[in-house]
Write a protein that holds these residues in place. Structure first.
Motif, PDB file in Angstrom:
ATOM      1  N   GLU A  54       0.819  -1.213   0.000  1.00 58.49           N
ATOM      2  CA  GLU A  54       0.000   0.000   0.000  1.00 58.49           C
ATOM      3  C   GLU A  54       0.849   1.258   0.000  1.00 58.49           C
ATOM      4  N   GLU A  55       2.059   1.155  -0.547  1.00 60.03           N
ATOM      5  CA  GLU A  55       2.956   2.316  -0.518  1.00 60.03           C
ATOM      6  C   GLU A  55       3.762   2.368  -1.803  1.00 60.03           C
ATOM      7  N   VAL A  56       3.941   3.584  -2.338  1.00 58.01           N
ATOM      8  CA  VAL A  56       4.748   3.743  -3.544  1.00 58.01           C
ATOM      9  C   VAL A  56       5.307   5.167  -3.580  1.00 58.01           C
ATOM     10  N   GLU A  57       6.479   5.296  -4.156  1.00 58.06           N
ATOM     11  CA  GLU A  57       7.048   6.604  -4.453  1.00 58.06           C
ATOM     12  C   GLU A  57       7.295   6.664  -5.952  1.00 58.06           C
ATOM     13  N   LEU A  58       6.642   7.616  -6.612  1.00 57.65           N
ATOM     14  CA  LEU A  58       6.770   7.799  -8.055  1.00 57.65           C
ATOM     15  C   LEU A  58       7.510   9.104  -8.313  1.00 57.65           C
ATOM     16  N   ARG A  59       8.395   9.083  -9.300  1.00 58.60           N
ATOM     17  CA  ARG A  59       9.136  10.293  -9.641  1.00 58.60           C
ATOM     18  C   ARG A  59       9.190  10.481 -11.145  1.00 58.60           C
ATOM     19  N   ASP A  60       9.177  11.733 -11.525  1.00 56.69           N
ATOM     20  CA  ASP A  60       9.483  12.072 -12.909  1.00 56.69           C
ATOM     21  C   ASP A  60      10.993  11.919 -13.055  1.00 56.69           C
ATOM     22  N   PRO A  61      11.457  11.066 -13.983  1.00 55.38           N
ATOM     23  CA  PRO A  61      12.908  10.823 -14.089  1.00 55.38           C
ATOM     24  C   PRO A  61      13.719  12.039 -14.499  1.00 55.38           C
ATOM     25  N   ALA A  62      13.065  13.095 -14.994  1.00 55.50           N
ATOM     26  CA  ALA A  62      13.789  14.307 -15.354  1.00 55.50           C
ATOM     27  C   ALA A  62      14.363  14.957 -14.103  1.00 55.50           C
ATOM     28  N   GLU A  63      15.479  15.654 -14.272  1.00 54.94           N
ATOM     29  CA  GLU A  63      16.116  16.316 -13.136  1.00 54.94           C
ATOM     30  C   GLU A  63      15.154  17.315 -12.505  1.00 54.94           C
ATOM     31  N   ALA A  64      15.067  17.300 -11.176  1.00 59.29           N
ATOM     32  CA  ALA A  64      14.155  18.167 -10.427  1.00 59.29           C
ATOM     33  C   ALA A  64      12.699  17.919 -10.817  1.00 59.29           C
ATOM     34  N   GLY A  65      12.393  16.681 -11.230  1.00 55.29           N
ATOM     35  CA  GLY A  65      11.030  16.343 -11.619  1.00 55.29           C
ATOM     36  C   GLY A  65      10.128  16.144 -10.410  1.00 55.29           C
ATOM     37  N   ALA A  66       8.835  16.025 -10.671  1.00 54.24           N
ATOM     38  CA  ALA A  66       7.834  15.885  -9.615  1.00 54.24           C
ATOM     39  C   ALA A  66       7.995  14.558  -8.880  1.00 54.24           C
ATOM     40  N   ILE A  67       7.656  14.565  -7.589  1.00 59.70           N
ATOM     41  CA  ILE A  67       7.706  13.372  -6.739  1.00 59.70           C
ATOM     42  C   ILE A  67       6.330  13.172  -6.104  1.00 59.70           C
ATOM     43  N   GLY A 108       4.306   9.463 -17.186  1.00 55.88           N
ATOM     44  CA  GLY A 108       5.734   9.181 -17.339  1.00 55.88           C
ATOM     45  C   GLY A 108       6.512   9.006 -16.057  1.00 55.88           C
ATOM     46  N   LYS A 109       5.831   9.087 -14.928  1.00 60.30           N
ATOM     47  CA  LYS A 109       6.549   8.884 -13.667  1.00 60.30           C
ATOM     48  C   LYS A 109       6.942   7.417 -13.522  1.00 60.30           C
ATOM     49  N   GLN A 110       8.052   7.187 -12.809  1.00 66.98           N
ATOM     50  CA  GLN A 110       8.578   5.836 -12.617  1.00 66.98           C
ATOM     51  C   GLN A 110       8.619   5.489 -11.133  1.00 66.98           C
ATOM     52  N   VAL A 111       8.658   4.196 -10.846  1.00 70.85           N
ATOM     53  CA  VAL A 111       8.677   3.711  -9.465  1.00 70.85           C
ATOM     54  C   VAL A 111      10.086   3.803  -8.889  1.00 70.85           C
ATOM     55  N   PHE A 112      10.221   4.506  -7.781  1.00 67.44           N
ATOM     56  CA  PHE A 112      11.499   4.575  -7.068  1.00 67.44           C
ATOM     57  C   PHE A 112      11.451   3.757  -5.780  1.00 67.44           C
ATOM     58  N   GLN A 113      10.262   3.605  -5.199  1.00 65.49           N
ATOM     59  CA  GLN A 113      10.070   2.730  -4.047  1.00 65.49           C
ATOM     60  C   GLN A 113       8.692   2.096  -4.184  1.00 65.49           C
ATOM     61  N   LEU A 114       8.621   0.798  -3.835  1.00 66.66           N
ATOM     62  CA  LEU A 114       7.363   0.076  -4.012  1.00 66.66           C
ATOM     63  C   LEU A 114       7.098  -0.836  -2.827  1.00 66.66           C
TER      64      LEU A 114
END
Length: 306
Positions: free
Chosen positions: A193-206, A226-232
């Motif tokens: 029930e937890e995820v961290e998504l980030r825009d891979p671009a520098e200084a992208g949205a989290i 286009g956001k990617q999984v950094f923690q799942l």
């Protein structure tokens, strides 16, 4: 013993395993000593059994539990600066001259020397274990610096310990993103029930979600942008839950009831017996998880050349 809560993982080659047969003797030279009156900190090995034991290693089969202790003198910069300001003020009033940078530095060193012996000492402990059969060094910390410090302590004790961080053949970020996008996880894994998504671009949205249905439209919209999984957050075989990072650090590890029930409800006869039971249970459960991590991400044990 409490179960590990965070796992920083390293691998070491098979050749190292032989030197672990005398690990207890090798660690003796790096036993923690008291912090001296003029020292800021000391670090060394302490007994996994606590203060009442001299043993530096707790071994069950191929698994060796070690504890790295440290003593650090607490000397806040605000205290040093206040004492220094008082000393500078007295000199200015008495001699009526300007104090240069070189003298100011010397006076600050004098202040630290005067305050250090009176500073409180903060002890800390970091647990880790070695699996000589599979070549894992596991540190109970999510901090990269703390984990690498633990590797350094073992290396200094053994003289040689070529343990290296994970070097996955498959990108964890891409693979976990595919799991979440497609909804098809490896056998034995289900979404938490937890995820961290980030825009891979520098200084992208989290975007961080907790206590969230990860298959919801809200999460899918972020993935479509286009956001990617950094923690799942994941649950493994209904036996443990954790948050896996793209750095392959396992955070917030929690063993579930089906595992905890194996400990039984009876109170252990002694602290040593309790440590035996919990350490054996934890290491065997984690060995199964690590085998699957090897398969999913491509984590071969390094050879001698590595």
């Amino acid at each position: 013993m409490t179960f590990f809560r965070n796992l920083s993982l390293f691998r070491f080659p098979e050749s190292v395993s032989k030197s672990l047969n005398t690990l207890d003797k090798e660690l003796e030279s790096k036993r923690l000593r008291e912090c001296g009156p003029m020292e800021l900190a000391t670090r060394g090995f302490v007994s996994p059994f606590g203060r009442d034991s001299e043993d530096l290693v707790h071994q069950i089969g191929a698994f060796s539990l070690v504890s790295i202790g440290s003593e650090e003198r607490l000397l806040p910069s605000v205290v040093v600066n206040e004492e220094l300001a008082d000393k500078l003020s007295k000199i200015t009033e008495k001699e009526g001259r300007r104090i240069g940078g070189k003298e100011r530095k010397r006076l600050k060193e004098e202040v630290i020397s005067e305050l250090l012996p009176r500073a409180f000492i903060r002890p800390s402990r970091l647990s880790a274990y070695l699996d000589s059969e599979r070549g894992w060094f596991v540190v109970d910390s999510a901090s990269r610096k703390s984990a690498e410090d633990a590797v350094t302590e073992v290396r200094e004790a053994l003289g040689r310990f070529p343990a290296t961080p994970m070097a996955p053949e498959e990108s964890p970020r891409n693979l976990m993103t595919d799991w979440l996008v497609g909804g098809k996880l490896p056998e034995g894994l289900v979404l938490g029930e937890e995820v961290e998504l980030r825009d891979p671009a520098e200084a992208g949205a989290i975007v961080r979600c907790r206590r969230q249905d990860l298959e919801s439209d809200e999460v899918r919209e972020h993935l479509k942008s286009g956001k990617q999984v950094f923690q799942l957050g994941l649950v493994f075989e209904d036996r443990m839950s954790f948050v896996l990072g793209e750095d392959l650090v396992v955070r917030k590890l929690r063993f579930l009831d089906v595992v905890l029930d194996q400990m039984g409800e009876d109170t252990a006869e002694s602290a040593r017996a309790e440590l035996d039971a919990s350490f054996a249970l934890m290491t065997l459960e984690l060995r199964t998880l690590f085998e699957r991590l090897e398969q999913w991400f491509g984590l071969p044990r390094p050879g001698e050349r590595d």
